[in-house]
Write a protein that holds these residues in place. Structure first.
Motif, PDB file in Angstrom:
ATOM      1  N   ARG A  36       3.267  13.341  -0.295  1.00 49.74           N
ATOM      2  CA  ARG A  36       2.467  12.609  -0.494  1.00 49.74           C
ATOM      3  C   ARG A  36       2.268  12.411  -2.152  1.00 49.74           C
ATOM      4  O   ARG A  36       1.363  10.916  -2.513  1.00 49.74           O
ATOM      5  N   LYS A  37       3.088  12.715  -3.050  1.00 52.53           N
ATOM      6  CA  LYS A  37       3.316  12.456  -4.719  1.00 52.53           C
ATOM      7  C   LYS A  37       3.848  10.467  -4.727  1.00 52.53           C
ATOM      8  O   LYS A  37       3.374  10.086  -5.883  1.00 52.53           O
ATOM      9  N   ALA A  38       4.525  10.081  -3.191  1.00 52.19           N
ATOM     10  CA  ALA A  38       4.052   8.730  -3.272  1.00 52.19           C
ATOM     11  C   ALA A  38       3.266   7.681  -2.758  1.00 52.19           C
ATOM     12  O   ALA A  38       3.772   6.832  -2.223  1.00 52.19           O
ATOM     13  N   TRP A  39       2.450   8.732  -2.297  1.00 52.85           N
ATOM     14  CA  TRP A  39       2.002   7.586  -1.155  1.00 52.85           C
ATOM     15  C   TRP A  39       1.096   7.033  -1.685  1.00 52.85           C
ATOM     16  O   TRP A  39       0.899   6.691  -2.865  1.00 52.85           O
ATOM     17  N   SER A  40       0.434   5.716  -1.218  1.00 51.62           N
ATOM     18  CA  SER A  40       0.247   4.699  -1.788  1.00 51.62           C
ATOM     19  C   SER A  40      -1.244   4.297  -2.024  1.00 51.62           C
ATOM     20  O   SER A  40      -2.127   5.417  -1.756  1.00 51.62           O
ATOM     21  N   LYS A  44      -4.722   0.579  -1.306  1.00 48.33           N
ATOM     22  CA  LYS A  44      -3.251  -0.744  -1.227  1.00 48.33           C
ATOM     23  C   LYS A  44      -3.125  -0.944   0.715  1.00 48.33           C
ATOM     24  O   LYS A  44      -2.231  -1.467   0.710  1.00 48.33           O
ATOM     25  N   LEU A  45      -4.016   0.356   0.709  1.00 47.11           N
ATOM     26  CA  LEU A  45      -3.391   1.277   1.964  1.00 47.11           C
ATOM     27  C   LEU A  45      -4.056  -0.458   3.274  1.00 47.11           C
ATOM     28  O   LEU A  45      -3.308  -0.841   4.521  1.00 47.11           O
ATOM     29  N   LEU A  64       1.372   5.122   7.714  1.00 45.20           N
ATOM     30  CA  LEU A  64       1.492   5.740   7.014  1.00 45.20           C
ATOM     31  C   LEU A  64       2.395   4.879   5.912  1.00 45.20           C
ATOM     32  O   LEU A  64       2.790   4.161   5.804  1.00 45.20           O
ATOM     33  N   GLN A  65       2.147   5.181   4.406  1.00 41.22           N
ATOM     34  CA  GLN A  65       2.189   3.941   3.192  1.00 41.22           C
ATOM     35  C   GLN A  65       2.983   5.312   2.042  1.00 41.22           C
ATOM     36  O   GLN A  65       1.698   5.734   1.401  1.00 41.22           O
ATOM     37  N   GLU A  66       3.880   4.693   1.426  1.00 40.00           N
ATOM     38  CA  GLU A  66       4.243   5.592   0.544  1.00 40.00           C
ATOM     39  C   GLU A  66       4.944   4.328  -0.357  1.00 40.00           C
ATOM     40  O   GLU A  66       5.558   3.142   0.252  1.00 40.00           O
ATOM     41  N   GLU A  67       5.142   4.436  -1.796  1.00 42.73           N
ATOM     42  CA  GLU A  67       5.831   3.538  -2.838  1.00 42.73           C
ATOM     43  C   GLU A  67       6.170   4.112  -4.138  1.00 42.73           C
ATOM     44  O   GLU A  67       5.666   4.940  -4.508  1.00 42.73           O
ATOM     45  N   PHE A 189       8.270  -1.358  -4.315  1.00 39.94           N
ATOM     46  CA  PHE A 189       8.501  -1.361  -3.211  1.00 39.94           C
ATOM     47  C   PHE A 189       8.200  -0.193  -2.089  1.00 39.94           C
ATOM     48  O   PHE A 189       7.325   0.775  -2.898  1.00 39.94           O
ATOM     49  N   VAL A 190       7.353  -1.306  -1.488  1.00 40.15           N
ATOM     50  CA  VAL A 190       6.240  -0.902  -0.282  1.00 40.15           C
ATOM     51  C   VAL A 190       6.854  -0.136   1.222  1.00 40.15           C
ATOM     52  O   VAL A 190       7.417  -1.297   1.567  1.00 40.15           O
ATOM     53  N   ASN A 191       6.354   1.064   1.924  1.00 41.91           N
ATOM     54  CA  ASN A 191       6.982   1.047   2.152  1.00 41.91           C
ATOM     55  C   ASN A 191       5.848   1.524   3.417  1.00 41.91           C
ATOM     56  O   ASN A 191       5.592   3.252   2.908  1.00 41.91           O
TER      57      ASN A 191
END
Length: 265
Positions: A36-40, A44-45, A64-67, A189-191
């Protein structure tokens, strides 16, 4: 004289049941808390990103989006991303944990010229048995997108579209890797991963997908983001074992190993 009381069978059964439920719950909860600490950020979702059109327009989906922000230019980060994959440089996460769960993954932090090409139709293997996603679009230096969809199985040799045994008739997901320029030579960097299934609104199948597949994913993706950042910024320490063994070799200038990221660039 004190005589310790032996636990009764019923007490042992309750303890075993508690462990059977409590241990996995604790592990999966930790995965979500860590990832969760890397969630966008929420705003931004919904931003348009490459790969958003890979699922069908009427597909309901989970996202699920992390960045992460990286102190390196986009072209340097791209060379790290180019080598992602089980049959390339690994997934830059916890390879020992991945191998514990039968994934034949070994991370390689050297720059390998043959692994730098990313082309439409390539298959990103996650597991050696064939699980993965097929690359659908590439813009070198900026992004590549990938898809696994049981309605449109991959065409790459050895690649399959996963259908989890949760009572699902169809299953599809995208996994997209996007680099955006930031000021002062930095990179975002978006995943992004979108997942759909049929049936979509049945609680148990959806919960199983989120818990069993989503929990490890959110954890390992954050680990991958952090390692990509470390590599691109030139902060990846040299392997002690590799350093010792390589001192026993004689290298030509062309063959000498080169680290990924800023130190190579």
């Amino acid at each position: 004289m004190f005589h310790p009381t032996r636990p009764r069978p019923a007490q042992l059964a309750k303890l075993a049941a508690l462990c059977a439920v409590g241990v996995p719950t604790a592990i999966f909860s930790y995965f979500w808390v860590h990832g969760r600490k890397a969630w966008s950020p929420k705003d931004k979702l919904t931003e348009p990103l490459p790969g958003d059109d890979l699922l069908f327009k009427d597909d309901p989906f989970l996202r699920l989006q992390e960045e992460i922000e990286i102190d390196a230019p986009r072209e340097v980060v791209w060379e790290v991303l180019s080598q992602l994959g089980t049959r390339k440089g690994g997934w830059y996460a916890l390879a020992w944990l991945e191998r514990l769960f039968t994934f034949h993954i070994y991370n390689t932090f050297d720059y390998v010229e043959d692994w730098q090409d990313v082309e439409v139709g390539d298959f990103l293997f996650y597991h050696q048995a064939g699980v993965g996603s097929q690359i659908m679009d590439v813009k070198p230096g900026e992004y590549f997108t990938s898809l696994s969809d049981t309605r449109r199985p991959p065409t790459a040799q050895g690649g399959m579209a996963l259908l989890p045994p949760f009572g699902l008739k169809q299953f599809a997901w995208t996994w997209n890797f996007v680099l955006q320029e930031l000021p002062n030579g930095r990179t975002r960097f978006v995943n992004r991963c979108d997942t759909t299934m049929r049936p979509f609104n049945k609680l148990i199948p959806k919960a199983l997908v989120v818990i069993i597949l989503g929990s490890p994913s959110v954890f390992m993706v954050r680990k991958m983001l952090e390692k990509v950042k470390q590599l691109a910024e030139g902060r990846q320490p040299a392997s002690l074992v590799d350093s010792v063994v390589r001192r026993m070799g004689v290298w030509s200038d062309d063959a000498r190993p080169r680290p990924l990221g800023a130190r190579h660039a």
